[in-house]
Design an enzyme around this catalytic site. Structure first.
Site, mmCIF file in Angstrom:
data_model
loop_
_atom_site.group_PDB
_atom_site.id
_atom_site.type_symbol
_atom_site.label_atom_id
_atom_site.label_comp_id
_atom_site.label_asym_id
_atom_site.label_seq_id
_atom_site.Cartn_x
_atom_site.Cartn_y
_atom_site.Cartn_z
ATOM 1 C CD GLU A 202 12.578 -2.575 -7.500
ATOM 2 O OE1 GLU A 202 11.513 -1.961 -7.357
ATOM 3 O OE2 GLU A 202 13.195 -2.605 -8.574
ATOM 4 C CB THR A 258 5.250 -2.499 -11.691
ATOM 5 O OG1 THR A 258 6.561 -2.025 -11.408
ATOM 6 C CG2 THR A 258 5.085 -3.900 -11.150
ATOM 7 C CG ASN A 278 12.506 -2.277 -12.273
ATOM 8 O OD1 ASN A 278 11.853 -1.376 -11.750
ATOM 9 N ND2 ASN A 278 12.750 -3.422 -11.661
ATOM 10 C CG ASP A 323 15.394 -0.210 -10.579
ATOM 11 O OD1 ASP A 323 14.261 -0.353 -11.083
ATOM 12 O OD2 ASP A 323 15.590 0.359 -9.488
ATOM 13 C CE LYS A 350 14.148 4.288 -11.184
ATOM 14 N NZ LYS A 350 14.195 2.961 -10.487
ATOM 15 C CD1 TRP A 412 9.744 9.063 -6.683
ATOM 16 C CD2 TRP A 412 8.257 10.730 -6.860
ATOM 17 N NE1 TRP A 412 9.799 9.816 -5.538
ATOM 18 C CE2 TRP A 412 8.891 10.841 -5.611
ATOM 19 C CE3 TRP A 412 7.285 11.671 -7.195
ATOM 20 C CZ2 TRP A 412 8.597 11.858 -4.700
ATOM 21 C CZ3 TRP A 412 6.992 12.687 -6.290
ATOM 22 C CH2 TRP A 412 7.643 12.758 -5.053
ATOM 23 C CB CYS A 627 17.676 -4.804 7.848
ATOM 24 S SG CYS A 627 17.722 -6.473 8.538
ATOM 25 C CB CYS A 630 13.200 -0.334 5.957
ATOM 26 S SG CYS A 630 11.833 -0.804 4.883
HETATM 27 CA CA CA Z 1 12.411 -0.444 -9.600
#
Ligand code: CA
Length: 702
Positions: A202, A258, A278, A323, A350, A412, A627, A630
């Site tokens: 990301e 990744t 992704n 993604d 996914k 996951w 922001c 999170c």
């Molecule tokens: Ca991802």
């Protein structure tokens, strides 16, 4: 594990396997831990690697606990992990010890029978690394190899510890720490090689998997999953081949791919399987303008573990733009399909389709959607490629409301395969999302680089619409027949983001959920048989082991992770964070879980709302970009991190800036955003949060 313990373990395995060799030979074998892990299936008492065995079936042959006596299952002991953020770890059990990781990569070794702490290791992660985390400060567990415990850290290190003492043996950096790489996955060890990938797609990184010598920490090989700049030459023939499927100057964006979670290994075929993530950015029209398959994004890739040499690949989502990672849990099994025994690999990535492939060749066998899907009609059985619905490629048209969204039909959270029932148990999600092109995309090292316009996917502020979204977002436990490619049974959960799954030879399936319950189901029918209130949501997967003839079921509790942080407003109150623990159950267990005082959010009167609508609009856009991931959509916090609407800082501009720009709370995990935001931006964000404090959505829902 000490030498005697290891030899004892090996002896037990050799005996269990009907091995007729003399003790001398067995002692000789002890030098090779490969044998221990390769034959782990025959050793029901322990849980030696992430998915219990290299096949990653997460099936325990233990059968003391059954549907007939499950009402006697009770808490044997609980261990407080001392953290209040997400716990995603699968414990490892060997030689009477249980090894588990907590938030910020703290490793615990406990007595598996009593829960007594044997040692604790804290790698002292700089909390300002928070800025590089897509999905909470989580970790999915350690690996065991011949008296060593190996753990990957959020800041990209691989660390080996003495399993007996927790003493550090070696510590190597596996990434360019100037870049926003993170490690959250559990390492695997194959033939003395520690295998580890990383996350960060990301944020604009290039994915790869590396192998390190388990004894020295020396790097042995590295397999890149996406090609780099062709002018610099390719690392391998596989990269040369992959580069033909990319366009433009993709390497400038990192490319993604990744390898942040799933691996499996077949010792007989000597093939290592890795799940690739992704694209970075998500939006393919930015990353690779003009299209292309973009290998090896969203693929399962088979490698030789000795060299990292490419053997085959299967791409689940060619030209990935949503993604749609293929990093999800992969399971190896031998299935009878059309009268023939097939060695298969299975995955529910996914993108919403369940895949069965031949694991020797990568040949497509079958696929069907396991959740509602509206980006493709089906997978063409002749080509093994998805037949796409054109409107789903949002970059060339209107925004598109899609299932699954970026959190996937399955994330996951580990599945489980029971050879007894022949079913795969999937912690499934229904998470619709509106994808829309972001014409203002700018590459950044700090903020998310996805190339989709987040305003299309923001939760509605209108109460009726908000309730409609909440109703549309679902979670299920699905029992999937991989041969017939259809559902055998399913259980609806109160919300999405529920725990990983364990199946047992006792005919049971165990899963924790967002509602803070740890539940046992009948593996054949899905009937709910038993539950236990954990006081916090469970996302991790359970395991089972046995000591002195008693079967134990263990699961780590602790609410958190990506969905939790972003959509705090969507979750049931029972999921509330605050108590990460390892919970261990057995028949006749009668321990009580200490009750933690309920945390009440203080809701002071917010500061007066003075800013005009243009400032609030700018503030929302800056908040969403910097922001939201999170502190939550609409500034509604999950409770894992401070709810900005109720912080005393909100009323004091200087104090607000000292944190947001000055980094005053970097040590607690709130990095400075000075490189991203000006003082004027910071003030616009503050004003936007003030506006959100004046109309708390969740209050209206009560
Ligand atoms: Ca991802």
């Amino acid at each position: 594990m000490n030498k005697t313990g290891l030899t004892g373990l090996l002896l037990a395995i050799a005996l269990a396997a009907g091995c007729s060799k003399g003790t001398e030979d067995v002692a000789e074998q002890a030098a090779d831990f490969s044998t221990v892990l390769a034959s782990a299936d025959g050793n029901a008492e322990v849980w030696l690697s992430h998915g219990r065995t290299y096949s990653e079936q997460r099936y325990s042959p233990l059968k003391q606990v059954t549907p007939d006596n499950i009402d006697q299952l009770g808490l044997a002991w609980a261990f407080d992990l001392g953290v209040s953020r997400g716990i995603e770890a699968t414990p490892i059990v060997a030689d009477g010890r249980i090894f588990v990781t907590a938030t910020w990569n703290i490793v615990y070794a406990l007595d598996a029978k009593t829960g007594e702490q044997l040692w604790r290791f804290d790698p002292q992660i700089d909390r300002s690394k928070s800025a590089d985390l897509c999905c909470d400060a989580v970790n999915r567990g350690v690996a065991l190899w011949d008296g060593k415990i190996i753990t990957g850290t959020i800041d990209g290190r691989l660390i080996a510890l003495d399993a007996a003492t927790g003493r550090k043996l070696w510590d190597v950096v596996t990434v360019d720490q100037e870049k926003p790489y993170t490690i959250t996955g559990a390492p695997r060890v194959v033939k003395g090689k520690v295998l580890i990938g990383n996350g960060g797609a990301e944020f604009g990184v290039r994915g790869y998997l590396s192998a390190y010598d388990v004894n020295t920490g020396d790097m042995l090989w590295r397999f890149h999953t996406v090609p780099g700049n062709p002018e610099k030459g390719f690392e391998s023939d596989a990269m040369k081949m992959a580069a033909k499927t990319w366009k433009g100057s993709w390497w400038q964006y990192g490319g993604g791919g990744t390898v942040w979670d799933s691996m499996a290994y077949d010792p007989e075929l000597d093939l290592l399987y890795i799940g690739v993530g992704n694209g970075s950015p998500w939006n393919q029209s930015i990353r690779s303008p003009g299209g292309g398959d973009n290998l090896f994004l969203s693929s399962i890739v088979a490698l030789r573990p000795d060299t990292g040499e490419y053997v085959w690949h299967y791409q689940t989502t060619p030209g990935e733009t949503w993604d749609y990672t293929a990093t999800q849990h992969m399971i190896l099994a031998d299935l009878e399909i059309k009268g023939k025994k097939r060695k298969v690999i299975m995955q529910a990535p996914k993108n919403g389709f369940f895949y069965v492939l031949d694991r020797a060749t990568g040949q497509f066998i079958s696929a069907n959607n396991y959740v509602p899907v509206n980006w493709a009609t089906h997978i063409d059985p002749n080509t093994g490629r998805p037949v796409e619905i054109a409107a789903a490629r949002y970059s060339s048209g209107e925004p598109y409301l899609q299932l699954p969204g970026p959190l996937g039909g399955h994330n996951w959270h580990p599945m489980s395969f029971s050879p007894q029932t022949g079913l795969v148990y999937i912690p499934a999600l229904e998470t619709p999302f509106v994808y829309g092109n972001d014409p203002a995309f700018k590459q950044s090292d700090v903020a998310w680089n996805v190339g989709t316009d987040s305003s299309f996917s923001s939760l509605p502020t209108d109460l009726a619409q908000f309730k409609a979204v909440r109703a549309a977002v679902k979670g299920q436990l699905l029992a999937w027949d991989p041969v017939a490619q259809k559902q055998a049974w399913s259980v609806d959960h109160a919300s999405p983001w529920n725990g990983g799954v364990l199946s047992t030879a006792g005919g049971l399936v165990f899963q924790g959920n967002a509602n803070a319950k740890f539940v046992a189901y009948n593996a054949g029918t899905g009937e709910r048989l038993w539950d236990h209130f954990a006081q916090t949501g469970i996302v991790a997967a359970p395991i089972s082991y046995s000591i002195e003839g008693e079967q134990y079921i263990a699961v780590a509790s602790g609410w958190g992770g990506a969905f939790t942080l972003i959509y705090g407003g969507l979750f049931p109150a029972e999921s509330s964070p605050g108590v990460g623990r390892l919970l261990v159950f057995k028949l006749g267990g009668d321990a009580e879980l200490p009750v933690v005082a309920e945390r009440h959010l203080r809701k002071p009167t917010p500061p007066a709302l003075t800013a005009d609508s243009s400032v609030l609009l700018a503030g929302k856009s800056l908040y969403d970009a910097n922001c939201l991931v999170c502190h939550g959509d609409h500034a509604i916090s999950s409770g894992l991190l401070p709810d900005l609407r109720w912080t005393p800082l909100l009323g004091i501009e200087d104090a607000w800036n000292s944190v947001l720009l000055g980094g005053a709370r970097a040590a607690q995990g709130m990095p400075s955003f000075r490189s991203q935001l000006s003082k004027r931006d910071s003030e616009a964000v503050r004003q936007y949060v003030i506006s959100q404090a004046h109309k708390p959505l969740e209050d209206a829902l009560k």
